[in-house]
Design an enzyme around this catalytic site. Structure first.
Site, short mmCIF file in Angstrom:
data_model
loop_
_atom_site.label_atom_id
_atom_site.label_comp_id
_atom_site.label_asym_id
_atom_site.label_seq_id
_atom_site.Cartn_x
_atom_site.Cartn_y
_atom_site.Cartn_z
N CYS A 149 -3.67 75.92 28.86
CA CYS A 149 -3.92 75.70 27.43
C CYS A 149 -2.63 75.88 26.62
O CYS A 149 -1.74 75.05 26.72
CB CYS A 149 -5.06 76.58 26.93
SG CYS A 149 -5.75 76.01 25.35
N HIS A 156 -9.31 75.78 30.34
CA HIS A 156 -9.24 77.18 30.75
C HIS A 156 -10.02 77.41 32.04
O HIS A 156 -11.21 77.74 32.00
CB HIS A 156 -9.83 78.08 29.66
CG HIS A 156 -8.97 78.24 28.46
ND1 HIS A 156 -7.91 79.12 28.41
CD2 HIS A 156 -9.02 77.66 27.23
CE1 HIS A 156 -7.34 79.07 27.22
NE2 HIS A 156 -8.00 78.19 26.49
N GLU A 193 -9.77 79.89 33.92
CA GLU A 193 -9.90 81.34 34.15
C GLU A 193 -11.13 81.97 33.52
O GLU A 193 -11.48 83.13 33.81
CB GLU A 193 -8.64 82.06 33.63
CG GLU A 193 -8.55 82.25 32.13
CD GLU A 193 -8.06 81.04 31.34
OE1 GLU A 193 -7.65 81.23 30.18
OE2 GLU A 193 -8.09 79.93 31.88
#
Length: 243
Positions: A102, A180, A182
């Site tokens: 990002c 994202h 994660e």
């Protein structure tokens, strides 16, 4: 004695943007994990300031993570963002592999000659990503929370996109992601609690909807993250250095 275990450095550009599931995936691949907090909680409301970054050559992989600010904010460019971009260029020159997430992906785009600017519309929540390289960046729903988008640096190849923004590019031993990978429910709860600007409401979503969807996709996302990290390490980080 030569270092045997591979090491990855996660750059926490903002204290609430942690490595989460990506850290787990690198640990599963046998990596030792270091983190470096670029902007601490105490500086979150005034993030400009000089930062002394670690020596990038101590690592095999560096992962600049997300942040709520813009990489083109002049007050940040005048301080640590320009320093971090130079660190990325120095790392690439030294053969260190880079994986940007990002804000971190946008920083890589900007560092290597692309541009970053406000997008016509933000992407918030789970968005379908189309991929040309599912063995590297699996397609499917990935979590998004961004207002800006990049143009590709010279020589980069875009490998994934949505209708509204480029989502992944490869440049040498660098992979940049707009989404994202994660995010898990614990990390999302932290982000939702700090949504001071009402991004979620303006996107027509609710906190409960986003959390429920994240829980529903947890197993699928965990599987695709493993593919992503394996693909990055073998196909991007594993590429031969130019002579």
């Amino acid at each position: 004695m030569a270092r045997v275990t591979s090491k990855v450095l996660f750059l926490l550009n903002e204290h609430i943007a942690t490595e989460a599931l990506l850290g787990d995936a690198f640990a599963e691949r046998g990596f030792d994990i270091d983190t470096f907090e670029v902007v601490s909680a105490a500086r979150a409301h005034s993030p400009a300031g000089e930062v002394t970054f670690p020596d990038p050559t101590r690592y095999d992989v560096i992962v600049p993570l997300g942040a709520t600010w813009a990489v083109y904010d002049q007050t940040l460019l005048d301080t640590w963002v320009s320093t971090e971009m130079q660190m990325m260029r120095d790392a690439a020159d030294a053969g260190v592999a880079l994986l940007g997430v990002c804000f971190g992906g946008q920083l890589l785009a900007q560092a290597f000659g692309g541009t970053v600017a406000r997008a016509p519309r933000p992407e918030i929540g789970w968005c379908e990503v189309a991929s040309d390289r599912p063995d590297l960046v699996p397609g499917g729903p990935w979590f998004q929370w961004h207002h800006d988008r990049w143009t590709l640096p010279p020589g980069a190849t875009e490998i994934a996109r949505t209708a509204h923004a480029s989502q992944a590019f490869v440049l040498g031993r660098t992979l940049a992601l707009q989404f994202h990978p994660e995010v898990d429910t614990d990390l999302l709860k932290i982000w939702l609690a700090t949504d001071d600007h009402g991004d979620v409401d303006r996107a027509g979503l609710t906190h409960d909807e986003m959390l429920t969807r994240t829980e529903q996709l947890a197993d699928d996302v965990a599987s695709r993250i493993r593919v992503l990290v394996r693909g990055f390490l073998t196909q991007v980080a594993g590429r031969s250095l130019p002579s």
